[in-house]
Design a protein around this motif. Structure first.
Motif, PDB file in Angstrom:
ATOM      1  N   VAL A 121       0.813  -1.218   0.000  1.00  9.77           N
ATOM      2  CA  VAL A 121       0.000   0.000   0.000  1.00  9.77           C
ATOM      3  C   VAL A 121       0.841   1.260   0.000  1.00  9.77           C
ATOM      4  CG1 VAL A 121      -1.963  -1.136   1.093  1.00  9.77           C
ATOM      5  CG2 VAL A 121      -0.205  -0.075   2.527  1.00  9.77           C
ATOM      6  N   ALA A 122       2.117   1.157   0.416  1.00 12.05           N
ATOM      7  CA  ALA A 122       2.971   2.342   0.446  1.00 12.05           C
ATOM      8  C   ALA A 122       4.415   1.918   0.711  1.00 12.05           C
ATOM      9  CB  ALA A 122       2.509   3.327   1.524  1.00 12.05           C
ATOM     10  N   GLU A 123       5.340   2.853   0.456  1.00 12.28           N
ATOM     11  CA  GLU A 123       6.750   2.648   0.740  1.00 12.28           C
ATOM     12  C   GLU A 123       7.279   3.841   1.523  1.00 12.28           C
ATOM     13  OE1 GLU A 123       9.074   1.828  -2.736  1.00 12.28           O
ATOM     14  OE2 GLU A 123       7.498   0.620  -3.672  1.00 12.28           O
ATOM     15  N   ALA A 124       8.304   3.583   2.337  1.00 14.80           N
ATOM     16  CA  ALA A 124       8.929   4.646   3.108  1.00 14.80           C
ATOM     17  C   ALA A 124      10.443   4.458   3.081  1.00 14.80           C
ATOM     18  CB  ALA A 124       8.425   4.640   4.557  1.00 14.80           C
ATOM     19  N   GLY A 125      11.172   5.571   3.146  1.00 14.05           N
ATOM     20  CA  GLY A 125      12.623   5.520   3.085  1.00 14.05           C
ATOM     21  C   GLY A 125      13.305   5.752   4.401  1.00 14.05           C
ATOM     22  N   ASP A 126      12.534   6.013   5.463  1.00 14.95           N
ATOM     23  CA  ASP A 126      13.120   6.175   6.791  1.00 14.95           C
ATOM     24  C   ASP A 126      12.058   5.917   7.848  1.00 14.95           C
ATOM     25  OD1 ASP A 126      11.748   8.730   7.616  1.00 14.95           O
ATOM     26  OD2 ASP A 126      12.876   9.531   5.928  1.00 14.95           O
ATOM     27  N   GLY A 127      12.489   5.860   9.114  1.00 14.25           N
ATOM     28  CA  GLY A 127      11.585   5.507  10.187  1.00 14.25           C
ATOM     29  C   GLY A 127      10.504   6.531  10.458  1.00 14.25           C
ATOM     30  N   VAL A 128      10.829   7.800  10.314  1.00 17.07           N
ATOM     31  CA  VAL A 128       9.831   8.848  10.562  1.00 17.07           C
ATOM     32  C   VAL A 128       8.675   8.711   9.588  1.00 17.07           C
ATOM     33  CG1 VAL A 128       9.401  11.331  10.505  1.00 17.07           C
ATOM     34  CG2 VAL A 128      11.508  10.461  11.536  1.00 17.07           C
ATOM     35  N   GLU A 129       9.009   8.546   8.318  1.00 19.89           N
ATOM     36  CA  GLU A 129       7.977   8.369   7.301  1.00 19.89           C
ATOM     37  C   GLU A 129       7.201   7.077   7.535  1.00 19.89           C
ATOM     38  OE1 GLU A 129       7.614   8.510   2.407  1.00 19.89           O
ATOM     39  OE2 GLU A 129       9.566   8.234   3.361  1.00 19.89           O
ATOM     40  N   ALA A 130       7.906   6.038   7.986  1.00 18.34           N
ATOM     41  CA  ALA A 130       7.244   4.754   8.238  1.00 18.34           C
ATOM     42  C   ALA A 130       6.188   4.874   9.322  1.00 18.34           C
ATOM     43  CB  ALA A 130       8.288   3.709   8.628  1.00 18.34           C
ATOM     44  N   VAL A 131       6.518   5.534  10.416  1.00 19.55           N
ATOM     45  CA  VAL A 131       5.567   5.692  11.515  1.00 19.55           C
ATOM     46  C   VAL A 131       4.352   6.495  11.061  1.00 19.55           C
ATOM     47  CG1 VAL A 131       5.208   6.665  13.814  1.00 19.55           C
ATOM     48  CG2 VAL A 131       7.341   5.462  13.285  1.00 19.55           C
ATOM     49  N   ASP A 132       4.604   7.563  10.304  1.00 17.82           N
ATOM     50  CA  ASP A 132       3.502   8.391   9.815  1.00 17.82           C
ATOM     51  C   ASP A 132       2.570   7.591   8.910  1.00 17.82           C
ATOM     52  OD1 ASP A 132       2.136  11.000   9.201  1.00 17.82           O
ATOM     53  OD2 ASP A 132       2.907  10.558   7.204  1.00 17.82           O
ATOM     54  N   LEU A 133       3.147   6.821   7.981  1.00 18.24           N
ATOM     55  CA  LEU A 133       2.329   6.024   7.074  1.00 18.24           C
ATOM     56  C   LEU A 133       1.593   4.908   7.817  1.00 18.24           C
ATOM     57  CD1 LEU A 133       4.718   5.779   3.987  1.00 18.24           C
ATOM     58  CD2 LEU A 133       2.521   6.977   4.091  1.00 18.24           C
ATOM     59  N   ALA A 134       2.248   4.317   8.802  1.00 23.30           N
ATOM     60  CA  ALA A 134       1.596   3.271   9.584  1.00 23.30           C
ATOM     61  C   ALA A 134       0.380   3.824  10.315  1.00 23.30           C
ATOM     62  CB  ALA A 134       2.579   2.660  10.580  1.00 23.30           C
ATOM     63  N   ARG A 135       0.497   5.031  10.842  1.00 21.94           N
ATOM     64  CA  ARG A 135      -0.626   5.652  11.549  1.00 21.94           C
ATOM     65  C   ARG A 135      -1.772   5.958  10.592  1.00 21.94           C
ATOM     66  NH1 ARG A 135       0.313   7.815  16.653  1.00 21.94           N
ATOM     67  NH2 ARG A 135       2.460   7.741  17.390  1.00 21.94           N
ATOM     68  N   ARG A 136      -1.434   6.438   9.402  1.00 19.22           N
ATOM     69  CA  ARG A 136      -2.474   6.879   8.477  1.00 19.22           C
ATOM     70  C   ARG A 136      -3.112   5.736   7.691  1.00 19.22           C
ATOM     71  NH1 ARG A 136      -1.001   9.714   4.406  1.00 19.22           N
ATOM     72  NH2 ARG A 136       1.270   9.820   4.600  1.00 19.22           N
ATOM     73  N   LEU A 137      -2.310   4.744   7.328  1.00 17.93           N
ATOM     74  CA  LEU A 137      -2.799   3.692   6.447  1.00 17.93           C
ATOM     75  C   LEU A 137      -3.173   2.396   7.169  1.00 17.93           C
ATOM     76  CD1 LEU A 137      -0.260   4.103   3.496  1.00 17.93           C
ATOM     77  CD2 LEU A 137      -2.545   5.092   3.722  1.00 17.93           C
ATOM     78  N   LEU A 138      -2.644   2.199   8.368  1.00 15.61           N
ATOM     79  CA  LEU A 138      -2.891   0.981   9.146  1.00 15.61           C
ATOM     80  C   LEU A 138      -2.707  -0.289   8.311  1.00 15.61           C
ATOM     81  CD1 LEU A 138      -6.018   2.045  11.242  1.00 15.61           C
ATOM     82  CD2 LEU A 138      -3.606   2.085  11.921  1.00 15.61           C
TER      83      LEU A 138
END
Length: 228
Positions: A39-56
């Motif tokens: 559903v999405a990709e992230a290049g660092d931990g900050v982006e990962a946490v944000d996407l995890a919160r928004r996309l679950l």
């Protein structure tokens, strides 16, 4: 995992790695599998946490070493937020103390980045189903090797251990030593179903999600000593 109409829904995956080439490789492998959806990709931990919160997503494939926030800190942030998201760590072939840190932070397991495609797919499905993918024996070797990274057992003895029965505590020790349910059943001369019930009670009473966390807690509490 099923949709409202009873159909099996895809496992939703968030892919996290600071190397675009590696993300491309994983996306190609996973994108060809039925029932998996990146559903999405992230290049660092900050982006990962944000996407995890928004996309679950159901599962986060998490790299360890990344800029801004590493995989350990990102895993801890996701777990602490009590998101319905499980984290599967991807690391280099050489195991290191970061893996132990990530497991303690609440990851549901780890894999080497060069894992065969079939094993990766199987691990994702296993984690999405609520189980762990780190074999207890492997985790035991990790904890033995990096025991110095674990806190003083005297300072971390959880009060919840006192809620376990003598048999439940005995089963927890055997789990931490790397025995399967079948092996524990043979050792204690009971049925495998009985052991599964005991393991379930242990996880519930201690507030643990899986056997991986049970092994870590057994070490941290001093029930099992590194090298024993």
């Amino acid at each position: 995992m099923t949709e409202g109409d009873g159909r099996q829904r895809p496992v939703r995956i968030l892919l996290v790695d600071d190397q675009p080439l590696l993300r491309t490789g994983f996306r190609m492998v996973l994108g060809a599998e039925e029932g998996l959806d990146i559903v999405a990709e992230a290049g660092d931990g900050v982006e990962a946490v944000d996407l995890a919160r928004r996309l679950l997503p159901d599962v986060v494939l998490m790299d360890i070493r990344m800029p801004r926030m590493d995989g350990v800190a990102a895993t801890r942030a996701i777990v602490d937020a009590r998101l319905p998201v499980r984290v599967l760590i991807l690391t280099t072939f050489d195991l290191d103390e970061y893996v132990v840190g990530a497991l303690r932070a609440g990851a549901s397991g780890f894999l080497a980045k060069d894992v065969p495609a079939d094993d990766l797919v199987g691990a994702i499905r296993t984690v999405a189903a609520g189980d762990a993918v780190v074999a207890p024996r492997i985790l035991k070797r990790l904890l033995d090797r990096f025991a110095q990274a674990l806190p003083d057992p005297e300072s971390t003895l959880p009060h919840a251990l006192s809620t376990l029965t003598e048999r439940e505590r005995e089963v927890l020790v055997q789990v931490a030593r790397g025995l399967s349910n079948a092996e524990i059943a043979r050792a204690l001369t009971v049925s495998e179903t009985t052991i599964k019930t005991h393991v379930g009670h242990v996880l519930t009473k201690l507030g643990l999600r899986d056997r991986v966390q049970a092994v870590v807690l057994a070490y941290e509490s001093g029930l099992v000593r590194p090298g024993a």
